[in-house]
Design an enzyme around this catalytic site. Structure first.
Site, PDB file in Angstrom:
ATOM      1  N   ILE A 139       0.821  -1.237   0.077  1.00  0.00           N
ATOM      2  CA  ILE A 139      -0.166   0.094   0.130  1.00  0.00           C
ATOM      3  C   ILE A 139       0.809   1.168  -0.011  1.00  0.00           C
ATOM      4  O   ILE A 139       1.802   1.277   0.873  1.00  0.00           O
ATOM      5  CB  ILE A 139      -0.917  -0.107   1.186  1.00  0.00           C
ATOM      6  CG1 ILE A 139      -1.839  -1.245   1.200  1.00  0.00           C
ATOM      7  CG2 ILE A 139      -1.637   1.339   1.304  1.00  0.00           C
ATOM      8  CD1 ILE A 139      -2.869  -1.357   0.105  1.00  0.00           C
ATOM      9  N   LYS A 140       0.716   2.540  -1.004  1.00  0.00           N
ATOM     10  CA  LYS A 140       1.424   3.473  -1.009  1.00  0.00           C
ATOM     11  C   LYS A 140       0.646   4.525  -0.395  1.00  0.00           C
ATOM     12  O   LYS A 140      -0.212   4.765  -0.329  1.00  0.00           O
ATOM     13  CB  LYS A 140       1.550   3.749  -2.440  1.00  0.00           C
ATOM     14  CG  LYS A 140       2.414   2.970  -3.455  1.00  0.00           C
ATOM     15  CD  LYS A 140       2.444   3.514  -4.878  1.00  0.00           C
ATOM     16  CE  LYS A 140       3.650   4.680  -5.054  1.00  0.00           C
ATOM     17  NZ  LYS A 140       4.046   4.940  -6.183  1.00  0.00           N
TER      18      LYS A 140
END
EC number: 2.2.1.2
Length: 363
Positions: A139-140
């Protein structure tokens, strides 16, 4: 041996900074990149998805599906993106296993308008993690002050995080600290940490774009140098922290170090060699996520692939000191670039949602 595998033999993983539906499935494009070229991961961001969806008919049927009428444009975007991300994760599953969870990751970013909302970022990251439901998802999360809170919390919960939009050494130090604290919280709770991975995405070319304009007349020898010098200082800090007792204890518990990932490594100045940043940032325990044009240039390059990131540190320190003597504040530049980067991603996200609404209205 191809250049991507040569880089891997030096300890650097080459990831691809682009994803679009045409690469997946029957086309076999991404599968070929993995199997034949040795690609080790892939990253995405709102601008990449905006370009992919606006520039292709591959998503039209999904956008106009009657079953999706009740979805907002934002919900529909994530529905589309999650399909692509899941498929990419599955293609990289063997890489993930073969590298013992070091590589084979696919990144999906939280909504950029949550950049200054820690709770909102955490909540959306949890939802995306559950929806994609693949262990090799990252997840960025942007490296804002609010993002630091989210990084620590998500890491403690066992969610892989790609920390994006890092420009300054000081912010990078805070990012690494958040990751370590998250791991320590898991260890204290008696939870495993051996399958948690994270990268710290340190941006390169945008720094030179700003600095070059400021030194062009007074110190032209600094042009095209400061971004790499700045990155080298981050790498030196990484090596220092990984040598401390704190990191050694976490490694005994199974820690995967949070590797530095060099981002924005396509040159902005057309007078610079296409592989300027990729070659100078080659080194062990790092990642380079490469845009398509630079990726193709690297595949075709005949130049020697060698580790350079730890070389000429004293020279880099001297150039950074000279920049400071010119009263050019690199920290201020980095702060401005962070704000501009968030604004750019928010703009791309808004454009993306408008594109989806327009396509739906033409059904």
């Amino acid at each position: 041996m191809g250049n991507i595998r040569k880089a891997a033999s030096l300890g650097q993983s080459i990831w691809f900074d682009n994803i679009e539906r045409q690469m997946l499935g029957e086309s076999g494009i991404l599968a070929k990149m993995i199997e034949e070229e040795g690609l080790l991961g892939i990253t995405s961001n709102p601008a990449i998805f905006e370009k992919a969806i606006a520039g292709s008919d591959a998503y039209i049927a999904d956008i106009r599906n009657e079953a999706h009428e009740a979805l907002t444009a934002r919900e529909l975007f994530f529905h589309l993106a999650i399909q692509d991300i899941r498929q990419a994760c599955d293609l990289f599953a063997k890489t993930y296993e073969d590298t013992q969870y070091r590589d084979g990751y696919v990144s999906l970013e939280v909504s950029p308008d949550l950049a200054h909302d820690a709770n909102g970022t955490i909540m959306e990251a949890r939802v995306l993690w559950e929806e994609v439901n693949r262990p090799n998802l990252m997840i960025k999360v942007p490296a804002t002050k609010a993002g630091l809170v989210a990084i620590e919390t998500l890491t403690a919960e066992g969610i892989n995080v790609n920390v994006t939009l890092i420009f300054s050494l000081n912010r990078y130090k805070a990012v690494l600290e958040a990751y370590l604290k998250g791991l320590e919280a898991r260890v204290k709770a008696g939870l495993p940490i051996d399958r948690i991975a994270s990268v710290a995405s340190f941006f390169i070319s945008r720094i030179d774009s700003v600095v070059d304009s400021l030194v062009a007349e007074k110190a032209p020898h600094l042009m095209g140098k400061i971004a790499v010098d700045n990155a080298k200082m981050a790498y030196q800090h990484y090596l220092f922290e990984m040598g401390l007792e704190r990191a050694k204890l976490l490694k005994k518990a199974g820690m995967q170090p949070q590797r530095l990932l060099w981002a924005s490594t396509g040159v902005k100045n057309p007078e610079y060699p296409e592989l300027l940043y990729l070659q100078q940032l080659m080194g062990a325990e790092s990642v380079n996520t490469v845009p398509p044009k630079t990726y193709q240039a690297f595949l075709a390059a005949q130049a020697e692939v060698k580790a350079e990131i730890a070389e000429e540190i004293a020279l880099s320190e001297a150039r950074l000191a000279e920049l400071k003597s010119l009263e050019i504040d690199l920290n201020a530049i980095c702060d401005n670039l962070e704000a501009a980067g968030i604004e750019q991603f928010v703009s791309a996200f808004d454009s993306l949602l408008s594109t989806i609404e327009h396509a739906r209205s033409e059904a």
